[in-house]
Design a protein around this motif. Sequence first.
Motif, mmCIF file in Angstrom:
data_model
loop_
_atom_site.group_PDB
_atom_site.id
_atom_site.type_symbol
_atom_site.label_atom_id
_atom_site.label_comp_id
_atom_site.label_asym_id
_atom_site.label_seq_id
_atom_site.Cartn_x
_atom_site.Cartn_y
_atom_site.Cartn_z
ATOM 1 N N VAL A 152 0.843 -1.200 0.000
ATOM 2 C CA VAL A 152 0.000 0.000 0.000
ATOM 3 C C VAL A 152 0.872 1.241 0.000
ATOM 4 O O VAL A 152 2.009 1.229 0.478
ATOM 5 N N SER A 153 0.334 2.324 -0.534
ATOM 6 C CA SER A 153 1.079 3.582 -0.597
ATOM 7 C C SER A 153 1.344 4.123 0.799
ATOM 8 O O SER A 153 0.593 3.864 1.747
ATOM 9 N N GLU A 154 2.429 4.897 0.927
ATOM 10 C CA GLU A 154 2.865 5.388 2.235
ATOM 11 C C GLU A 154 1.942 6.451 2.809
ATOM 12 O O GLU A 154 2.068 6.816 3.975
ATOM 13 N N LEU A 155 1.031 6.946 1.999
ATOM 14 C CA LEU A 155 -0.058 7.803 2.472
ATOM 15 C C LEU A 155 -1.371 7.164 2.047
ATOM 16 O O LEU A 155 -1.476 6.609 0.956
ATOM 17 N N CYS A 156 -2.363 7.241 2.928
ATOM 18 C CA CYS A 156 -3.679 6.691 2.643
ATOM 19 C C CYS A 156 -4.655 7.850 2.438
ATOM 20 O O CYS A 156 -4.653 8.810 3.208
ATOM 21 N N LEU A 157 -5.475 7.765 1.404
ATOM 22 C CA LEU A 157 -6.436 8.825 1.113
ATOM 23 C C LEU A 157 -7.703 8.622 1.933
ATOM 24 O O LEU A 157 -8.411 7.627 1.771
ATOM 25 N N GLY A 158 -7.999 9.562 2.818
ATOM 26 C CA GLY A 158 -9.215 9.514 3.615
ATOM 27 C C GLY A 158 -10.369 10.164 2.871
ATOM 28 O O GLY A 158 -10.229 11.275 2.342
ATOM 29 N N THR A 159 -11.520 9.498 2.831
ATOM 30 C CA THR A 159 -12.631 9.975 2.012
ATOM 31 C C THR A 159 -13.895 10.246 2.830
ATOM 32 O O THR A 159 -14.995 10.181 2.293
ATOM 33 N N MET A 160 -13.748 10.568 4.084
ATOM 34 C CA MET A 160 -14.912 10.875 4.903
ATOM 35 C C MET A 160 -15.655 12.099 4.373
ATOM 36 O O MET A 160 -16.850 12.269 4.618
ATOM 37 N N GLY A 161 -14.950 12.950 3.612
ATOM 38 C CA GLY A 161 -15.563 14.155 3.077
ATOM 39 C C GLY A 161 -16.045 14.034 1.645
ATOM 40 O O GLY A 161 -16.391 15.039 1.022
ATOM 41 N N PHE A 162 -16.087 12.802 1.109
ATOM 42 C CA PHE A 162 -16.605 12.614 -0.254
ATOM 43 C C PHE A 162 -18.127 12.569 -0.192
ATOM 44 O O PHE A 162 -18.723 11.590 0.258
ATOM 45 N N GLY A 163 -18.753 13.638 -0.655
ATOM 46 C CA GLY A 163 -20.193 13.789 -0.547
ATOM 47 C C GLY A 163 -20.475 15.124 0.122
ATOM 48 O O GLY A 163 -19.630 15.656 0.847
ATOM 49 N N THR A 164 -21.649 15.658 -0.110
ATOM 50 C CA THR A 164 -21.962 16.993 0.419
ATOM 51 C C THR A 164 -23.049 16.969 1.493
ATOM 52 O O THR A 164 -23.535 18.023 1.899
ATOM 53 N N GLU A 165 -23.422 15.796 1.953
ATOM 54 C CA GLU A 165 -24.400 15.712 3.033
ATOM 55 C C GLU A 165 -23.876 16.432 4.266
ATOM 56 O O GLU A 165 -22.676 16.405 4.557
ATOM 57 N N GLY A 166 -24.772 17.064 5.015
ATOM 58 C CA GLY A 166 -24.373 17.790 6.210
ATOM 59 C C GLY A 166 -23.870 19.193 5.929
ATOM 60 O O GLY A 166 -23.394 19.880 6.830
ATOM 61 N N GLY A 167 -23.933 19.610 4.663
ATOM 62 C CA GLY A 167 -23.541 20.968 4.338
ATOM 63 C C GLY A 167 -22.059 21.193 4.110
ATOM 64 O O GLY A 167 -21.614 22.342 4.011
#
Length: 339
Positions: free
Chosen positions: A13-28
Amino acid sequence: MQYKLLGRSGLKVSELCLGTMGFGTEGGWGADQETSFAIMDKFTEAGGNFIDTANIYKLGTSEKIIGDYISNHDRDYFVVATKYTLKDNATNPNASGNNRKNMMRSVEQSLKRLKTDFIDVLYLHIWDDITPIDEVLRGLDDLIKQGKVNYAAISDTPAWVVAKGNTLAEPMGWSQFIALQVEYSLIQRTPERELIPMAKHFGMTVTPWAPLAGGALTGKYLRGEQGRVKAESNRRNENSERITREVMTIAEELNCTPAHVALKWMMQQNFSCIPIVGATKVDQLQDNLRTIDVTLSTDQLKRLDNASNISLGFPGDFFKEEAVRTNSFGGFYDKVEKR
């Protein structure tokens, strides 16, 4: 981008992991699909292949966006990690928790949203303190045998529970946890008391969430910028501000950003550690990717450690006492190799 082995597995796996908790616009807040695609494009162009999501992120939209993206690319290139535990509906008491029923139900729904036949890494998201750990491990192992999951991992769980699980899994021939996801940063070092020593013992990779303490370690709050971290939070108190100032000083020395320093401190630890870097804008990701070109000196690492040092409590601090070391090592402590 360099690649690391995830835990005791052969998964690269790459030495950095992409976090995607912010993929989407729910919650404004968050990134729409077009922006999310652009972020994933930049990540893959840089050699990133490790993506982190969860069934509950943006009410499932995060998984849907990732599914739409990878279905139009080489699925086998990506190492997709998702999680089960937290509710994605409130229709019944078993639509949440660590139990096997919720695990199987949640995985089936994640597979549909991700538009894939398998999940590379499945995390237990948060320990519910009622489900037996053997029930969890047997369920995860069954999913692995079915080909729906490749590797098991665990997040936000007491060290003794994880240790019991991996110890039980070995003689039973079940798949062990290969990664541990916890909150960890220069401002939040309490996992060093039990969780990280446990992970080192079992050869687990630590995948920290909030490695920049919600943006506090970027120095933006000291510059008067706004953000989602409340002023009364322990990420914005006097201690955290003192730590952040040291981070900013070292960033000036290296002609890089404070985020680079905070992330690289983590990546240069003496255990396997892959930070999860979230982004809702392309330029945020691009800045985080530049971390791989930064190297902290021994002196700079020591300064950061001293600025953010915490009490390990008992027995951690007890083991460091000179009298204890003298009696335990007979005066040879500095001459004996340490694990």
